[in-house]
Write a protein that holds these residues in place. Structure first.
Motif, mmCIF file in Angstrom:
data_model
loop_
_atom_site.group_PDB
_atom_site.id
_atom_site.type_symbol
_atom_site.label_atom_id
_atom_site.label_comp_id
_atom_site.label_asym_id
_atom_site.label_seq_id
_atom_site.Cartn_x
_atom_site.Cartn_y
_atom_site.Cartn_z
ATOM 1 N N MET A 1 0.835 -1.171 0.000
ATOM 2 C CA MET A 1 0.000 0.000 0.000
ATOM 3 C C MET A 1 0.886 1.244 0.000
ATOM 4 N N PRO A 2 0.486 2.250 -0.718
ATOM 5 C CA PRO A 2 1.323 3.453 -0.794
ATOM 6 C C PRO A 2 1.170 4.364 0.427
ATOM 7 N N TRP A 3 2.203 5.151 0.665
ATOM 8 C CA TRP A 3 2.208 6.141 1.745
ATOM 9 C C TRP A 3 1.761 7.483 1.180
ATOM 10 N N HIS A 4 0.940 8.209 1.947
ATOM 11 C CA HIS A 4 0.398 9.496 1.519
ATOM 12 C C HIS A 4 0.722 10.576 2.550
ATOM 13 N N ASP A 5 1.024 11.763 2.075
ATOM 14 C CA ASP A 5 1.337 12.891 2.946
ATOM 15 C C ASP A 5 0.064 13.373 3.636
ATOM 16 N N ALA A 6 0.102 13.420 4.966
ATOM 17 C CA ALA A 6 -1.050 13.866 5.755
ATOM 18 C C ALA A 6 -0.732 15.143 6.523
ATOM 19 N N GLY A 7 0.255 15.903 6.062
ATOM 20 C CA GLY A 7 0.574 17.184 6.684
ATOM 21 C C GLY A 7 1.722 17.104 7.662
ATOM 22 N N THR A 8 1.950 18.201 8.328
ATOM 23 C CA THR A 8 3.073 18.290 9.249
ATOM 24 C C THR A 8 2.819 17.496 10.519
ATOM 25 N N ALA A 9 3.896 17.111 11.167
ATOM 26 C CA ALA A 9 3.815 16.329 12.400
ATOM 27 C C ALA A 9 3.756 17.223 13.630
ATOM 28 N N ASP A 10 3.614 18.526 13.451
ATOM 29 C CA ASP A 10 3.666 19.442 14.587
ATOM 30 C C ASP A 10 2.311 19.674 15.259
ATOM 31 N N LEU A 11 1.517 18.646 15.382
ATOM 32 C CA LEU A 11 0.251 18.742 16.124
ATOM 33 C C LEU A 11 0.532 18.910 17.612
ATOM 34 N N ASP A 12 -0.265 19.744 18.268
ATOM 35 C CA ASP A 12 -0.168 19.873 19.721
ATOM 36 C C ASP A 12 -0.617 18.572 20.384
ATOM 37 N N VAL A 13 -0.178 18.355 21.609
ATOM 38 C CA VAL A 13 -0.628 17.207 22.386
ATOM 39 C C VAL A 13 -2.133 17.327 22.587
ATOM 40 N N ALA A 14 -2.830 16.195 22.493
ATOM 41 C CA ALA A 14 -4.287 16.110 22.642
ATOM 42 C C ALA A 14 -5.010 16.959 21.601
ATOM 43 N N SER A 15 -4.562 16.821 20.346
ATOM 44 C CA SER A 15 -5.223 17.521 19.251
ATOM 45 C C SER A 15 -5.283 16.606 18.030
ATOM 46 N N ALA A 16 -6.125 17.006 17.077
ATOM 47 C CA ALA A 16 -6.301 16.204 15.867
ATOM 48 C C ALA A 16 -6.601 17.123 14.696
ATOM 49 N N ARG A 17 -6.387 16.602 13.499
ATOM 50 C CA ARG A 17 -6.786 17.330 12.299
ATOM 51 C C ARG A 17 -7.399 16.351 11.307
ATOM 52 N N ARG A 18 -8.345 16.854 10.563
ATOM 53 C CA ARG A 18 -9.047 16.083 9.537
ATOM 54 C C ARG A 18 -8.282 16.228 8.231
ATOM 55 N N VAL A 19 -8.042 15.096 7.559
ATOM 56 C CA VAL A 19 -7.287 15.082 6.311
ATOM 57 C C VAL A 19 -8.026 14.201 5.315
ATOM 58 N N THR A 20 -8.140 14.670 4.083
ATOM 59 C CA THR A 20 -8.731 13.851 3.023
ATOM 60 C C THR A 20 -7.621 13.359 2.117
ATOM 61 N N ILE A 21 -7.568 12.036 1.957
ATOM 62 C CA ILE A 21 -6.589 11.398 1.064
ATOM 63 C C ILE A 21 -7.379 10.517 0.118
ATOM 64 N N GLY A 22 -7.494 10.946 -1.127
ATOM 65 C CA GLY A 22 -8.320 10.211 -2.085
ATOM 66 C C GLY A 22 -9.752 10.182 -1.590
ATOM 67 N N ASN A 23 -10.317 8.984 -1.440
ATOM 68 C CA ASN A 23 -11.681 8.810 -0.939
ATOM 69 C C ASN A 23 -11.750 8.631 0.570
ATOM 70 N N HIS A 24 -10.611 8.700 1.246
ATOM 71 C CA HIS A 24 -10.549 8.462 2.686
ATOM 72 C C HIS A 24 -10.491 9.783 3.448
ATOM 73 N N VAL A 25 -11.378 9.923 4.418
ATOM 74 C CA VAL A 25 -11.327 11.061 5.338
ATOM 75 C C VAL A 25 -10.834 10.507 6.660
ATOM 76 N N ILE A 26 -9.646 10.949 7.053
ATOM 77 C CA ILE A 26 -9.022 10.401 8.252
ATOM 78 C C ILE A 26 -8.762 11.509 9.271
ATOM 79 N N ALA A 27 -8.554 11.087 10.491
ATOM 80 C CA ALA A 27 -8.121 11.988 11.554
ATOM 81 C C ALA A 27 -6.693 11.603 11.908
ATOM 82 N N VAL A 28 -5.802 12.564 11.852
ATOM 83 C CA VAL A 28 -4.450 12.387 12.374
ATOM 84 C C VAL A 28 -4.501 12.949 13.789
#
Length: 100
Positions: free
Chosen positions: A1-28
């Motif tokens: 399976m391929p790896w996809h860029d989901a943004g920077t790794a500088d999330l604060d502790v106890a936080s999340a961001r919504r990311v769309t990769i193709g047809n997948h909506v994920i939370a990092v």
């Protein structure tokens, strides 16, 4: 399976961001212990974004009905009828890469 860029790794502790990769909506998610995870962003109980929920150690809570999901396994507690998908991730050069 391929790896996809989901943004920077500088999330604060106890936080999340919504990311769309193709047809997948994920939370990092960076949990309250500082660890990073990637899961489906939609609660299986209702069409609610999990990335807007409260984050604990290895868990995220849906703000709509308080269903909690394990960030490692995706397993949910009632009222969630099913688990969410989890995804492998890694960091490279300050970026989060998710395997989908």
């Amino acid at each position: 399976m391929p790896w996809h860029d989901a943004g920077t790794a500088d999330l604060d502790v106890a936080s999340a961001r919504r990311v769309t990769i193709g047809n997948h909506v994920i939370a990092v998610v960076r949990d309250s212990l500082g660890d990073l995870y990637a899961i489906d962003d939609t609660c299986t109980h209702a069409d609610i974004s999990l990335s807007e929920g409260e984050i604990g150690p290895r868990s995220i809570e849906c703000w709509g009905h308080c269903a909690q999901f394990d960030l490692v396994t995706g397993e949910g507690e009632l009222p969630a009828p099913a688990p969410v998908n989890t995804y492998r991730l890694k960091t490279e050069g300050g970026r989060v890469l998710v395997e989908i």
